[in-house]
Design a protein around this motif. Sequence first.
Motif, PDB file in Angstrom:
ATOM      1  N   ILE A 218     -33.957  34.034  -8.044  1.00 20.29           N
ATOM      2  CA  ILE A 218     -32.646  33.666  -8.606  1.00 20.29           C
ATOM      3  C   ILE A 218     -32.284  32.229  -8.235  1.00 20.29           C
ATOM      4  CG2 ILE A 218     -30.211  34.325  -8.681  1.00 20.29           C
ATOM      5  CD1 ILE A 218     -31.103  37.091  -7.504  1.00 20.29           C
ATOM      6  N   VAL A 219     -32.017  31.405  -9.244  1.00 21.58           N
ATOM      7  CA  VAL A 219     -31.672  29.998  -8.990  1.00 21.58           C
ATOM      8  C   VAL A 219     -30.211  29.759  -9.408  1.00 21.58           C
ATOM      9  CG1 VAL A 219     -32.233  27.587  -9.492  1.00 21.58           C
ATOM     10  CG2 VAL A 219     -34.058  29.321  -9.462  1.00 21.58           C
ATOM     11  N   PHE A 220     -29.364  29.411  -8.424  1.00 25.46           N
ATOM     12  CA  PHE A 220     -27.967  29.077  -8.733  1.00 25.46           C
ATOM     13  C   PHE A 220     -27.841  27.580  -9.018  1.00 25.46           C
ATOM     14  CE2 PHE A 220     -27.322  33.196  -6.782  1.00 25.46           C
ATOM     15  CZ  PHE A 220     -26.281  33.712  -7.555  1.00 25.46           C
ATOM     16  N   ASP A 221     -26.759  27.212  -9.705  1.00 27.70           N
ATOM     17  CA  ASP A 221     -26.644  25.811 -10.157  1.00 27.70           C
ATOM     18  C   ASP A 221     -26.408  24.812  -9.016  1.00 27.70           C
ATOM     19  OD1 ASP A 221     -23.983  26.272  -9.589  1.00 27.70           O
ATOM     20  OD2 ASP A 221     -23.318  26.284 -11.690  1.00 27.70           O
TER      21      ASP A 221
ATOM     22  N   TRP B  12     -32.052  30.836  -4.532  1.00 34.07           N
ATOM     23  CA  TRP B  12     -31.984  29.393  -4.245  1.00 34.07           C
ATOM     24  C   TRP B  12     -30.542  28.971  -4.422  1.00 34.07           C
ATOM     25  CZ3 TRP B  12     -36.621  26.713  -3.098  1.00 34.07           C
ATOM     26  CH2 TRP B  12     -37.789  27.470  -3.279  1.00 34.07           C
ATOM     27  N   THR B  13     -29.917  28.519  -3.331  1.00 36.46           N
ATOM     28  CA  THR B  13     -28.526  28.082  -3.373  1.00 36.46           C
ATOM     29  C   THR B  13     -28.229  27.291  -2.106  1.00 36.46           C
ATOM     30  OG1 THR B  13     -26.227  28.827  -3.417  1.00 36.46           O
ATOM     31  CG2 THR B  13     -27.751  30.283  -2.312  1.00 36.46           C
ATOM     32  N   ASN B  14     -27.224  26.402  -2.171  1.00 39.25           N
ATOM     33  CA  ASN B  14     -26.792  25.717  -0.953  1.00 39.25           C
ATOM     34  C   ASN B  14     -25.556  26.359  -0.349  1.00 39.25           C
ATOM     35  OD1 ASN B  14     -28.778  23.815  -0.466  1.00 39.25           O
ATOM     36  ND2 ASN B  14     -28.019  22.508  -2.106  1.00 39.25           N
ATOM     37  N   ASP B  15     -25.105  27.456  -0.933  1.00 44.18           N
ATOM     38  CA  ASP B  15     -23.934  28.187  -0.437  1.00 44.18           C
ATOM     39  C   ASP B  15     -24.444  29.278   0.516  1.00 44.18           C
ATOM     40  OD1 ASP B  15     -21.902  30.034  -0.089  1.00 44.18           O
ATOM     41  OD2 ASP B  15     -21.138  29.815  -2.136  1.00 44.18           O
TER      42      ASP B  15
ATOM     43  N   ALA C  43     -23.037  31.452   2.440  1.00 44.68           N
ATOM     44  CA  ALA C  43     -22.438  32.793   2.373  1.00 44.68           C
ATOM     45  C   ALA C  43     -23.023  33.551   1.181  1.00 44.68           C
ATOM     46  CB  ALA C  43     -20.924  32.682   2.253  1.00 44.68           C
ATOM     47  N   ARG C  44     -23.124  32.842   0.050  1.00 43.70           N
ATOM     48  CA  ARG C  44     -23.683  33.501  -1.132  1.00 43.70           C
ATOM     49  C   ARG C  44     -25.136  33.915  -0.896  1.00 43.70           C
ATOM     50  NH1 ARG C  44     -22.691  30.893  -6.740  1.00 43.70           N
ATOM     51  NH2 ARG C  44     -23.892  29.160  -5.946  1.00 43.70           N
ATOM     52  N   ALA C  45     -25.898  33.044  -0.225  1.00 40.18           N
ATOM     53  CA  ALA C  45     -27.311  33.354   0.024  1.00 40.18           C
ATOM     54  C   ALA C  45     -27.436  34.703   0.744  1.00 40.18           C
ATOM     55  CB  ALA C  45     -27.946  32.248   0.864  1.00 40.18           C
ATOM     56  N   HIS C  46     -26.599  34.903   1.764  1.00 41.04           N
ATOM     57  CA  HIS C  46     -26.708  36.157   2.527  1.00 41.04           C
ATOM     58  C   HIS C  46     -26.131  37.340   1.767  1.00 41.04           C
ATOM     59  CE1 HIS C  46     -28.430  34.315   6.036  1.00 41.04           C
ATOM     60  NE2 HIS C  46     -27.570  33.328   5.900  1.00 41.04           N
ATOM     61  N   ARG C  47     -25.083  37.067   0.962  1.00 44.81           N
ATOM     62  CA  ARG C  47     -24.525  38.163   0.136  1.00 44.81           C
ATOM     63  C   ARG C  47     -25.593  38.678  -0.813  1.00 44.81           C
ATOM     64  NH1 ARG C  47     -19.878  34.964  -0.659  1.00 44.81           N
ATOM     65  NH2 ARG C  47     -20.591  34.293  -2.714  1.00 44.81           N
ATOM     66  N   VAL C  48     -26.272  37.742  -1.457  1.00 45.40           N
ATOM     67  CA  VAL C  48     -27.282  38.150  -2.443  1.00 45.40           C
ATOM     68  C   VAL C  48     -28.447  38.843  -1.730  1.00 45.40           C
ATOM     69  CG1 VAL C  48     -28.891  37.325  -4.209  1.00 45.40           C
ATOM     70  CG2 VAL C  48     -26.601  36.338  -4.062  1.00 45.40           C
ATOM     71  N   ALA C  49     -28.880  38.279  -0.598  1.00 51.03           N
ATOM     72  CA  ALA C  49     -29.994  38.896   0.150  1.00 51.03           C
ATOM     73  C   ALA C  49     -29.663  40.355   0.496  1.00 51.03           C
ATOM     74  CB  ALA C  49     -30.274  38.108   1.426  1.00 51.03           C
ATOM     75  N   GLY C  50     -28.393  40.591   0.807  1.00 53.86           N
ATOM     76  CA  GLY C  50     -27.988  41.944   1.202  1.00 53.86           C
ATOM     77  C   GLY C  50     -27.865  42.904   0.039  1.00 53.86           C
ATOM     78  N   GLN C  51     -27.777  42.379  -1.180  1.00 53.65           N
ATOM     79  CA  GLN C  51     -27.520  43.274  -2.315  1.00 53.65           C
ATOM     80  C   GLN C  51     -28.697  43.503  -3.250  1.00 53.65           C
ATOM     81  OE1 GLN C  51     -23.393  43.078  -4.099  1.00 53.65           O
ATOM     82  NE2 GLN C  51     -23.449  41.170  -2.943  1.00 53.65           N
ATOM     83  N   VAL C  52     -29.733  42.670  -3.140  1.00 54.32           N
ATOM     84  CA  VAL C  52     -30.899  42.883  -4.006  1.00 54.32           C
ATOM     85  C   VAL C  52     -31.786  43.952  -3.370  1.00 54.32           C
ATOM     86  CG1 VAL C  52     -32.986  41.823  -4.961  1.00 54.32           C
ATOM     87  CG2 VAL C  52     -30.820  40.570  -5.009  1.00 54.32           C
TER      88      VAL C  52
END
Length: 503
Positions: free
Chosen positions: A273-276, A429-432, A434-443
Amino acid sequence: MEQSKAGTLIGAFAAFFPDATEIGSYVGGRLVAGTGQDIQLFDPATGEESLSYRDAGPEVAQQACIAAREAQKRWWSLTHAARGRILYAVAAKVREHNESLAVLESMSQGKPIRDSRREVEMVAEMFEFYAGWADKFYGDVIPVPTTHLNYTRREPFGTILHIAPWNIPILSFGWQVAPTVAVGNAVLLKPSELTPFSSLAVAALAEQAGVPVGLINVLAGYGHTTGQAAIADDVVKKVVFVGSPATGIRIAEAAAKRVIPCILELGGKSANIVFDDANLDLAAIGAQAAVFSGAGQSCTAGSRLLIQRKVYEQVVDKVAEGARKLRLGHPLEASTEIGPINNRNQYEHIKRMIARGVEEGAQLAAGTTSFGDRGYFVPPTLFAGVSNQMDIARTEVFGPVIAAIPFDTEDEAIAIANDSEFGLAGAVWTNDVARAHRVAGQVDAGTFWINGYRAVHVSSPFGGYKNSGYGRTSGIEALYEYTQAKSVWVQTAASAVTAIGRA
Ligand code: NAD
């Protein structure tokens, strides 16, 4: 066997077995000819016949079981430290033969020599890692609320059968065999009938390093004959399977009939997943590595590239441009980055999937629908305009093919990532942070990378969620998988009575 056949698979094999007259299984310390049907192999780089050998068959599988059972008793009677020392010696032996093992692997599997060299080194590291654990993995003393001393012993199963696929033959050897023997088991390894060579060679090297004869047996042959015969044998106490979901189900059924446990490591359709807000250059390079290395014949391939809509075209262009620059070539050429596909069946499947993607309306941003007629080469392929409902986004291709899917929000990215029968790996892939860990926890995935892809190491657990399987086959987790806990109760009270109604 003629060592003079320089540059051939037979020649590369003869470097390890100069006296052998034919290819067979490695059982009880020697090559044993099979009794089954002929298995014809083809050179992935040319498509021409390379050699044939006979399927091991049930008799050889039975011989291997007997050899394993006897060797396991000797192995388990050693001290834990002695087993560890021998496994360090195996690592050194593998490292010493890096070049000839890498050549053998590349000629048989088709992977670029630079990849094979790295994988041989990884095998040495795997033996070292578990050598270190051999005398450091033990049971517990449990503070039970009675007058007993209660402790657990971690005991080996006895003989464990490993059934492996053709994409990572030598790596599978290290990955599966090292932890299994480190905790006192014997091994029956049935590599893919297409790629048994490096496993045969490492089994012989392991004995030269001091592993007891018969502890590691390699069955060269088909799964439905030799593999099934091994599963059915009483000596086998656990089955570890790495391969396709359909075969995994058959193996689990056969194991269930004998009430023996099983680990399954199956396929994948992993979301990358690549975020902007990501570093798009790094994300694009990572997206290529996630799928094109190993010509996409990787269970963890990030074959669904989810890109946030604002940067979708930008990322697609970058990945397509990189894909066109990758060098396809002969596995033994030093400059080759992508080798051929291992076998014709898989090559045809990948071509069909590419045709299917075009038919479904996805656009070929890189790659082609016309292929050469020599060898099983597939150029790196990128489909744009893919929806997650298309076959190209749902079926495992197991080839160098990326399906790029746009998304708008974080929730949508997670929903698309999880809308798959598989759950082997994934990345964001993101520089955020908090989002990186949120996504890691939900996939739903057994392995997940943040701002990276592909890193694996023997010290970290590996395995799948959902239809990608169950069980973990590396890290310390593997040692629990390959042992059984025995609970021992010792009465310490001077005049305790064991009676009905009392502990
Ligand atoms: P496959 O299922 O065709 O074969 C795997 C192994 O099973 C081979 O050794 C084969 O001989 C054996 N086999 C086949 N039929 C059998 C039967 N009836 N009984 C017993 N054994 C049998 O898979 P493959 O084509 O060799 O490998 C590709 C697949 O492996 C892909 O789906 C890929 O994703 C998966 N894979 C998974 C991982 C992982 O760790 N999750 C790693 C590598 C590959």
